[in-house]
Design a protein around this motif. Structure first.
Motif: not given
Lengths: 475, 302, 366
Positions: C337-338, C350, C352-354, C356-363
Motif C-alpha cells: 500500500a505504501d 492487489i 495497485r488497489l492497495l 490507490n486505497a492508501e492514496r484515497l485514505r491519505r487524501e
C-alpha cells in the motif's frame, strides 16, 4: 466491508490503535439519549435479570429481578422498566409541528424523538423479545399484569423493529455505530465486544477486555463463571441485596463504557443528511404514538404477505438511500466508490459554461467541465452523475481517459442562456462526481392488504390478540 | 458500621475473583478453600446489613424469601385447615388417586392440584431409599411402602413410584406401560374432576388436566376453553383400548417372572442392575433381549 | 495409527462427543486441529497448560433449563413427544412402545442399543417406537467415540428418526439460526453413527432418515414444538471431514518422527511437560487460525496469539484475507500500500488497489 476498510484495519493492527473510516457522524445522536443495558437469565429466551438505564450518566437506574426464577417478579420488573421508559418516550409527544402532505391530511410530527442506546446487536434482539413477551399481556383476566407492561411491550417492539431499518437512529447498538466510524485491528466478530472495541479506539488493544473478571460481558448474556460462582449462590441465599449487588458489578462497567461511546460519537461532526433521516424517524415515531392513541391492537406476531413485501421494499429503498447519503456526506465513504471506479474526484482544469446542444427552440444549455483525476474511472459515456458539492445538480459523462474526464451538466444550472452564477464549477475547484444518485424508482406496486393473492395466503385476518397470547407462560 | 461493610465488600469481590480464577485454572482445591472464605464473608455481610437495617424498619427482611411473592414451592407450606400430612402420606394419596406408576413430577402436580398438598421434587428423591431402609430393618412393619416400578429386567425403573399394596401386574412396566399408565392417570384425574365440580374450578386442576389432555388425541378442541373432564376421560379410554391387550399380556408375564425370581425385598424395590450385569458378563451373554423376551438377562438371579 | 498414538504420548485419550465431532468440520483446513483431534488429545487441557485457557463455559442456569426441558418432553411415557411425532410424522396411535436402553448397566448400553436396533430393523412392526438413552458409536481416526442422542424414534414408515431436544426457544416460528445450525450439525453426527451401525448389521443405512426431529420450547411457554430439519448438507460435510481424518498419515508425513503433543500428566493428572516445549511442538503443525475459531476451538487463544506474533492477516477474518487476494502478512500488505514493497508475481492487481486505497485514505484524512 471494502478494501478501504480492510486497509484501515491493517493500519490499526500495525499501529496498535483504531483508524477512522468516517469523517463525519452518520447517525443522529440525541442530546438526551436513553442508555439501556439489559441482562437476561442464561438458558431462557427472554427472562430479564436486570438492567441499568437512564439519560443521566451520573444517575443510572438499576432494576433487578430479585428472585430471577419468580415469574411475578419479572412482570414487576417490566413495570419498573415501564416506569422509567414510558415517561421518557411520552415526553417527546407534546412538542410537535404540522406537516402538510400531498394527497393526504396534514399530520403532527414530534419535534424531537426518543433514542435508545444499547451495547450491541444482541441487546437489540433482546429488546425485541422483551417487547414480544410483554405486548400481548392484559391488565385484567386470569394472569393480570400492571397496565403499563403491555404498553411497554409495544414500544420495545417498535424500537426493536425500527433498529433494523437502515439509517434509523431511534435505537442504536454502540458496537455497530462505533464500528461504522472506526476500524479496529481485530475481526468483526471480536468487535462485538464493546470493551474490546472501545479499547482499540481509545488506548489500543488490551487482553483485559476479554477477561470477564475485569470487563463483564456487555450483556444481555452474563458470564457463565459469574453465573456459577456469584449469581447462583446469591439466588440460593434468597437475599435480594446480594443478588442486586452481584448484578450491579456486572452492569456498572458497561454503563461507563456506554457513555464513553456516546462521547466518542458526539465528538464527530454530524453528517449533512443525518437531520433528514432523523426527520423520518420523528415521523415514524409520531405515527406509532398516534396508532397507540387511536387504540390500535398490539403489533401482530407476524406480518401478512403484503405487509411483509412492502416492508421489505421500504427497507431496500432505505438501504440504498442510506448508502448514497453516507457517500455524499463523507468523502471517506465516497472514496470507496472512487476506488471501484464508480466515482472520481479531482481538479477542474477547463470549463465551457455556455456550451449548448441543439438549435432554435430545442437548444439546451449543457455546460462542459473537464476534471483532472488520479482515480481509475470505470464509467461509460452517457452515465448519469451526481455531485456532493452541488446536490441538486445532474450531469452526464461525456468521455474519460488519460486522467481527464469530461462531463456535461444537465440539470440544476438554471433555465437561462447562461448558467446561474456558481452552478458551474470554476477552474481550479476540487469536485467529485459519482454514478450514485439519490433518485430511486418509486415504490413497487403492491396490492392493498385486502387484495392479497391466495398464493400469498390471501387477505390476512385482522389481528386479534387472544387470551392465549396473554396467558403465555414467561418461562 | 458502613466502613466494615465496605471492607467486607472489597474482600468479597477479591475472593469472588479468586474463586473464578481458580475455577478457570481447574484448580478445585484452591477454589474450594476460597469459596469457603467467600461464604463466610458473605454471611458476615448479610448479618451486618440486616443488623444495620433492622432497628425501626422492616427493610432488613425485604430480601428474605418469605417476603418475596414467592417461589411457588416455598410459600404455600401446609395443607388447608392446618392438617399436617406427612410427605409419604401425601405421595400415597396422590398415587392412590392415580392408580398407576407415576413420576415424582406428576405425583407432586396431582397432590398440589387435587389434594391441596405441597410436595417438593427434592422431598421425593430420597423417599424410595428411606422406604427400602425401613423395610429392610423391619419387613412389612408398615401398612404400605412407597416403592419402585420394575422394568422388564426386574430392576427398579428410574423415577417411577408405586405403592406396595398394588398387585404386581400394576407395578411392573413393559414397553407399552408408560403410555398405558399415562392414559390411566389422565382418566383418573379427569374422573376425579368430573365427579367434583368444585375441585374442577381450581385453576391448578384445570392446568393439570389441560396439560394431560393436549397429549391425548380427541381430548380437546384446538385450544378452545378449558377441557371437559368427561371428554378427556373418554378419549383416554379410547386410546387405552388400543394398547390394553398387549400391555396386560406383557405385564402378566413380567409379574410371573418377578414372583418366581425375586425375593420379597427385590419384588418391592427392584433387583440390582449391577448383579444383572455381572451375571450377563460372566455368562458371555450378549444382551439381545428386550421387552417380553428379557429372560436371559435375569436368568438365575437368585 | 501408531504415529497418532505417539503424538498423544502418555496423555489419556479424550473421547469425542457429538459436539466435538460436529466441530471437526468447522475448520477443515487446519492441520494442527486435525492432528490433535485425530490423536484424541484434550485441547482444553493443552490450552490451559499453555496459558491460553479457552473462553468457553456454560452457565449452570442454562444447564438446569436444558435438563428440565428434556425431562418435560420425556415425562409421562414421552406423552409430549408422542403427540409431536403423531402430528409431525403421522405416527399411528398404536405405536407407543418405549424402551429405556439405560435399563442395562452402563457398559452394556452400546451392545444393547445395537441389539434393539437390529431387532427393530429386522422385525419391523413388532419393534419399539421410542428408544430413550441409546448409545451409538463412531470411529474417528481409528478411535471409537461414544455418542448419546436424546431419543431415537422408529416405526415411522420403517424408518429411524433422530430426535434432538434443545431448550432454545422458537418464537413466532423463528429460532436463533446459529443455535439451529449447531443442533443440525450435532444431529448429523447421530444420523451418521446410526447409519453406520445399521450398515454393519447388514441393514440399509438409508433407513435412518436425514430429517431429524428438532424439539424446542415454543414462544415463551414451556410447551414443546417439533420441527423436521434436513441435515443432508451437514452429513456431507461431516463425512468428508471424517474421511480426511482417516488420511492423517499424509499430514504426518511432513512432520519430524519424534514430534509429540504429549502433556506428560503427572500422578495428579496435571501436565508436567514444560509449556514452552509443548508450544514449540504444536507450532510444528500448521494452524489455520480464523476468528471463527474463537467460538469453536479450545486452542483459539493460542493460535490467535501466534497469528498476532506473525502479523498474519488471518487475524482480521476470512473476509479481509480474501479481499487482500491472499496477501498473508500485515507488513506485506501495508508495504504494498505504501509502495515501499514491490509486488511479487501475481500481486500486481492487489498492489495497485492497495496503493490507490492508501492514496484515497491519505487524501480524505488530510
Amino acid at each position: 466491508m471494502s478494501l478501504l476498510t480492510s486497509l484501515a484495519r491493517l493500519r490499526a493492527l500495525d499501529e496498535g490503535i483504531a483508524q477512522p473510516i468516517a469523517t463525519v457522524r452518520h447517525c443522529h445522536l440525541s442530546a438526551r439519549p436513553m442508555v439501556f443495558v439489559p441482562l437476561k437469565l442464561s438458558g431462557e429466551a427472554a427472562a430479564p435479570l436486570a438492567a441499568v438505564l437512564g439519560t443521566d450518566r451520573d444517575r443510572p437506574h438499576l432494576l433487578v429481578v430479585t428472585q430471577p426464577r419468580n415469574r411475578d417478579l419479572r412482570f414487576a420488573w417490566a413495570a419498573e422498566l415501564a416506569g422509567v421508559l414510558l415517561p421518557y418516550v411520552e415526553g417527546f409527544l407534546s412538542d410537535t409541528e404540522t406537516v402538510e402532505r400531498r394527497n393526504a391530511d396534514p399530520y403532527e410530527r414530534a419535534l424531537d424523538a426518543p433514542q435508545l442506546l444499547v451495547p450491541n446487536t444482541a441487546g437489540i434482539a433482546f429488546t425485541r423479545l422483551l417487547g414480544r413477551s410483554t405486548r400481548f399481556r392484559r391488565p385484567d383476566g386470569p394472569y393480570p399484569v400492571p397496565e403499563t407492561v403491555p404498553l411497554l411491550g409495544r414500544w420495545l417492539t417498535y424500537f426493536g423493529e425500527r433498529a433494523a431499518f437502515p439509517g434509523s437512529s431511534l435505537m442504536l447498538a454502540a458496537t455497530e455505530e462505533l464500528g461504522r466510524h472506526w476500524a479496529s485491528g481485530q475481526s468483526g466478530l471480536e468487535d462485538a465486544n464493546l470493551a474490546a472495541l472501545l479499547g482499540w479506539i481509545t488506548e489500543g488493544p488490551a487482553d483485559d477486555a476479554e477477561d470477564p473478571l475485569i470487563w463483564p460481558p456487555a450483556g444481555p448474556a452474563t458470564d457463565p463463571g459469574f453465573d456459577a460462582e456469584v449469581l447462583a449462590p446469591a439466588i440460593e441465599s434468597g437475599s435480594a441485596e446480594r443478588i442486586t449487588e452481584a448484578l450491579r458489578t456486572q452492569l456498572e462497567p458497561t454503563w461507563r463504557l456506554m457513555w464513553q461511546a456516546v462521547d466518542l460519537l458526539a465528538g464527530l461532526p454530524e453528517g449533512a443528511s443525518v437531520a433528514q433521516r432523523w426527520e423520518q424517524d420523528r415521523g415514524s415515531f409520531s405515527g406509532m404514538a398516534a396508532q397507540i392513541a387511536e387504540g390500535a391492537p398490539p403489533q401482530a406476531r407476524r406480518d401478512g404477505a403484503v405487509a411483509a413485501a412492502s416492508r421489505l421494499a421500504r427497507m431496500e429503498r432505505a438501504q440504498a438511500a442510506y448508502e448514497v447519503q453516507r457517500a455524499y456526506d463523507d468523502p471517506l465513504v465516497m472514496a470507496e466508490y472512487r476506488l471501484t471506479g464508480e466515482a472520481f474526484a479531482g481538479e477542474v482544469v477547463e470549463t465551457d459554461p455556455a456550451h449548448a446542444e441543439g438549435e432554435g427552440r430545442s437548444r439546451k444549455l449543457r455546460p462542459l467541465v473537464v476534471v483532472k483525476t488520479d482515480d481509475p474511472v470505470r464509467l461509460a459515456p452517457g452515465t448519469a452523475l451526481g455531485t456532493p458539492q452541488r446536490r441538486g445538480q445532474g450531469a452526464e459523462l461525456v468521455s474519460a481517459g488519460d486522467g481527464l474526464v469530461t462531463i456535461k451538466i444537465t440539470k440544476g444550472m438554471g433555465r437561462g442562456r447562461t448558467p446561474t452564477p456558481g452552478a458551474v464549477p470554476e477552474v481550479g475547484e476540487r469536485v467529485c462526481y459519482s454514478s450514485l444518485t439519490d433518485d430511486f424508482q418509486g415504490s413497487a406496486t403492491l396490492p392493498e392488504a385486502e387484495a392479497t393473492p391466495w398464493t400469498h395466503g390471501g387477505p390476512p385476518s385482522a389481528y386479534v390478540p387472544t387470551d392465549d397470547d396473554a396467558q403465555e407462560e414467561w418461562s | 458500621m458502613s466502613d466494615r461493610l465496605d471492607e467486607l465488600e472489597r474482600r468479597i469481590d477479591g475472593l469472588r475473583a479468586g474463586v473464578r480464577r481458580a475455577m478457570r485454572a481447574k484448580d478445585p482445591a484452591t477454589a474450594r478453600g476460597l469459596r469457603a472464605e467467600l461464604r463466610a464473608a458473605e454471611r458476615a455481610w448479610d448479618a451486618l446489613v440486616t443488623e444495620d437495617a433492622a432497628p425501626g424498619t422492616a427493610a432488613g427482611t425485604d430480601g428474605a424469601p418469605a417476603a418475596v411473592p414467592g417461589p411457588r414451592t416455598g410459600g404455600r407450606g401446609r395443607p388447608r385447615g392446618g392438617r399436617l400430612v406427612t410427605v409419604r402420606e401425601q405421595v400415597h394419596q396422590a398415587l392412590t388417586l392415580l392408580g398407576a406408576p407415576a413420576q415424582p413430577r406428576l405425583v407432586a402436580a396431582v397432590s398440589e392440584a387435587l389434594l391441596d398438598g405441597a410436595l417438593r421434587g427434592a422431598q421425593l428423591t430420597s423417599l424410595r431409599r428411606d422406604e427400602e431402609r425401613s423395610f429392610v430393618s423391619s419387613p412389612y412393619g408398615r401398612p404400605y411402602y412407597l416403592c419402585a416400578a420394575l422394568t422388564d429386567r426386574l430392576s427398579p425403573a428410574r423415577g417411577l413410584l408405586t405403592v406396595s399394596t398394588w398387585p404386581l401386574e400394576r407395578r411392573v412396566v413393559g414397553p407399552l406401560s408408560p403410555r398405558v399408565d399415562f392414559l390411566t392417570c389422565a382418566m383418573a384425574v379427569a374422573r376425579h374432576l368430573g365427579a367434583d365440580p368444585v375441585a374442577a374450578l381450581d385453576p391448578r386442576a384445570l392446568r393439570l388436566l389441560a396439560r394431560m389432555a393436549r397429549n391425548i388425541p380427541g381430548a380437546t378442541d384446538a385450544d378452545l376453553g378449558p377441557p371437559d373432564p368427561d371428554r378427556v376421560a373418554g378419549a383416554a379410554a379410547h386410546e387405552l383400548a388400543v394398547h390394553a391387550g398387549r400391555d396386560t399380556r406383557d405385564r402378566a408375564e413380567l409379574a410371573g417372572r418377578a414372583t418366581s425370581q425375586l425375593d420379597d425385598r427385590a419384588r418391592l424395590f427392584g433387583a440390582s442392575t449391577l448383579i444383572t450385569v455381572a451375571r450377563d458378563t460372566v455368562a458371555g451373554d450378549t444382551v439381545t433381549t428386550s421387552g417380553t423376551a428379557g429372560g436371559t438377562a435375569t436368568r438365575g438371579r437368585r | 495409527m501408531n504415529r497418532l498414538d505417539a503424538l498423544r504420548g502418555s496423555t489419556p485419550q479424550k473421547p469425542h462427543d457429538a459436539r466435538a465431532i460436529a466441530a471437526l468440520a468447522a475448520n477443515p483446513g487446519c492441520t494442527r486441529r486435525a492432528l490433535l483431534d485425530g490423536a484424541g488429545i484434550d485441547k482444553d487441557a493443552a490450552a490451559r497448560h499453555l496459558g491460553f485457557p479457552a473462553p468457553f463455559g456454560q452457565s449452570p442456569f442454562a444447564i438446569t433449563r436444558g435438563n428440565a426441558f428434556e425431562s418435560l418432553v420425556k415425562a409421562d411415557g414421552c406423552a409430549e413427544l408422542l403427540r409431536m411425532l403423531r402430528e409431525l410424522l403421522g405416527l399411528p396411535i398404536a405405536e407407543v412402545a418405549y424402551h429405556d436402553v439405560e435399563n442395562v448397566g452402563a457398559h452394556l448400553r452400546h451392545a444393547h442399543t445395537r441389539a434393539l436396533f437390529d431387532r427393530a430393523a429386522r422385525d419391523g412392526d413388532d419393534a419399539g417406537t421410542v428408544y430413550d438413552h441409546p448409545l451409538l458409536s463412531l470411529r474417528i481416526a481409528g478411535h471409537t467415540a461414544y455418542l448419546e442422542p436424546d431419543v431415537v424414534a422408529f416405526q415411522l414408515g420403517g424408518r429411524f428418526h433422530i430426535v434432538e431436544i434443545k431448550s432454545f426457544a422458537v418464537i413466532d416460528g423463528q429460532a436463533d439460526p446459529a443455535a439451529v445450525a449447531a443442533a443440525a450439525r450435532q444431529a448429523a453426527v447421530y444420523v451418521l453413527a446410526l447409519r453406520r451401525m445399521l450398515a454393519e448389521l447388514g441393514h440399509d443405512p438409508l433407513r435412518v432418515a436425514h430429517d431429524v426431529v428438532l424439539v424446542c420450547p415454543e414462544n415463551f411457554a414451556n410447551r414443546p414444538v417439533a420441527t423436521l430439519v434436513d441435515v443432508r448438507r451437514q452429513l456431507g460435510v461431516l463425512e468428508r471431514q471424517l474421511t480426511r481424518m482417516t488420511a492423517l498419515d499424509r499430514l504426518l508425513d511432513g512432520l519430524p518422527e519424534e514430534l509429540t503433543f504429549d502433556l506428560m500428566p503427572g500422578e495428579d493428572g496435571l501436565p508436567t511437560r514444560p509449556a514452552a516445549e509443548l508450544a514449540d511442538a504444536l507450532r510444528r503443525a500448521t494452524a489455520r487460525y480464523a476468528p471463527d475459531c474463537l467460538s469453536t476451538c479450545d486452542l483459539c487463544f493460542f493460535c490467535r496469539d501466534e497469528a498476532r506474533q506473525e502479523g498474519a492477516t488471518d487475524l482480521l477474518g476470512r473476509h479481509v484475507r480474501d479481499e487482500l487476494g491472499g496477501v498473508g502478512s500485515v507488513g506485506e500488505a501495508l508495504g504494498l500500500a505504501d509502495g515501499t514493497r514491490a509486488p511479487g508475481e501475481g500481486q500486481e492487481e492487489i498492489a495497485r488497489l492497495l496503493r490507490n486505497a492508501e492514496r484515497l485514505r491519505r487524501e480524505c484524512l488530510a
